[in-house]
Design an enzyme around this catalytic site. Structure first.
Site, PDB file in Angstrom:
ATOM      1  CG  ASP A  91      36.896  29.216  41.146  1.00 41.76           C
ATOM      2  OD1 ASP A  91      36.786  29.742  40.060  1.00 41.76           O
ATOM      3  OD2 ASP A  91      37.328  28.155  41.381  1.00 41.76           O
ATOM      4  NE  ARG A 132      32.265  27.069  39.369  1.00 40.85           N
ATOM      5  CZ  ARG A 132      33.308  26.430  40.120  1.00 40.85           C
ATOM      6  NH1 ARG A 132      33.290  25.477  40.879  1.00 40.85           N
ATOM      7  NH2 ARG A 132      34.333  27.389  40.426  1.00 40.85           N
ATOM      8  CG  HIS A 135      32.882  37.776  35.461  1.00 43.65           C
ATOM      9  ND1 HIS A 135      33.701  36.935  36.077  1.00 43.65           N
ATOM     10  CD2 HIS A 135      32.759  37.398  34.189  1.00 43.65           C
ATOM     11  CE1 HIS A 135      33.978  35.821  35.452  1.00 43.65           C
ATOM     12  NE2 HIS A 135      33.430  36.063  34.341  1.00 43.65           N
ATOM     13  CG  ASN A 151      41.598  33.663  33.770  1.00 39.93           C
ATOM     14  OD1 ASN A 151      41.854  34.383  34.658  1.00 39.93           O
ATOM     15  ND2 ASN A 151      40.900  32.427  33.832  1.00 39.93           N
ATOM     16  NE  ARG A 177      37.891  32.155  32.635  1.00 41.25           N
ATOM     17  CZ  ARG A 177      37.388  32.403  33.838  1.00 41.25           C
ATOM     18  NH1 ARG A 177      36.471  33.526  33.999  1.00 41.25           N
ATOM     19  NH2 ARG A 177      37.423  31.534  34.865  1.00 41.25           N
ATOM     20  NE  ARG A 225      40.138  27.248  43.145  1.00 43.19           N
ATOM     21  CZ  ARG A 225      40.951  27.170  42.078  1.00 43.19           C
ATOM     22  NH1 ARG A 225      42.049  26.981  41.886  1.00 43.19           N
ATOM     23  NH2 ARG A 225      39.924  27.418  40.987  1.00 43.19           N
TER      24      ARG A 225
END
EC number: 2.5.1.-
Length: 236
Positions: free
Chosen positions: A15, A19, A32, A63, A66, A179
């Site tokens: 994750d 950001r 990504h 997802n 998106r 995570r």
């Protein structure tokens, strides 16, 4: 460097790509791309340490909501990553498996996934699971429907029988779920399998999650006492 005892199964919620990119004034797609490089390094480190199963939360069913351009980019990156890494996976004896509904994904992605899975099917050192088009709740419902369709008697629906219908059939439950990005939730990930998993949360965004950060998580895991419902006295 501190000696690291490798758990059998590590699962990761990767994750924070978006950001990470935003912090740098970059488009989300660059986050990504950086995330795929982080994944490559972590896969290699897990193999070096002797982790037998690594599961990466790559694309959830949610997802799909998106922006279409971002979804397209994610699948393009996945296809490129798998094509580029096929020989490396075979060299490291890493078998690729998919947890999720392959048939709903774009044709090019399906073809690439099936090709790499065939090419690595006999690899035995480590299993790399990509959770793709995956939903933990849907996985549970799918398993329940499969048992009903088989006419399984109620008293024959054991944990073992149920687990045999999951995408992870034949694999151990995760010892550790990591995570990144500071979020502290499962996001519909491995809901049945995580009953006794340990959790490790870090504020680091996924593109910055290096093999050294993985090592930190594994060192912390080694210092925990897993009781599985028992007391310390019973485990002594």
């Amino acid at each position: 460097m501190q000696s690291i005892t490798a758990p059998t199964h590590v699962a990761i919620i990767m994750d924070g790509n978006g950001r990470w990119a935003k912090q740098r004034g970059l488009p989300r797609t660059e986050g990504h791309k950086a995330g795929t490089e982080a994944a490559r390094a972590v896969v290699t480190r897990c193999r070096e340490l002797g982790v037998k199963h690594l599961t990466l939360y790559t694309f959830s069913k949610e997802n799909w909501a998106r922006p279409k351009d971002e979804v397209r980019t994610l699948f393009d990156l996945l296809t490129t990553f798998l094509t580029r890494e096929e020989s490396s996976l075979k060299k490291q004896s890493i078998r690729l498996r998919v947890l999720g509904e392959i048939d709903d994904m774009p044709m090019a992605v399906r073809q690439t996934l099936k090709h790499v899975m065939r090419q690595t099917a006999k690899c035995e050192a480590m299993t790399l699971n990509l959770a793709l088009n995956y939903s933990g709740r849907d996985e549970i419902l799918r398993a329940a429907r499969a048992l009903v369709a088989k006419g399984t008697a109620p008293d024959a629906i054991t944990e073992e029988a149920f687990a045999a219908e999951l995408w992870t059939a034949g694999q151990p439950d995760p010892d550790l779920i990591i995570r990144t990005s500071g979020e502290m939730r499962l996001s519909n990930y491995l809901l049945f399998q995580c009953a006794y998993s340990e959790f490790y949360f870090t504020d680091i965004y996924w593109p910055d999650f290096t093999p050294d950060e993985l090592d930190k998580a594994l060192v912390e895991l080694a210092g925990r006492r897993r009781r599985f419902g028992m007391t310390d006295e019973q485990l002594a």
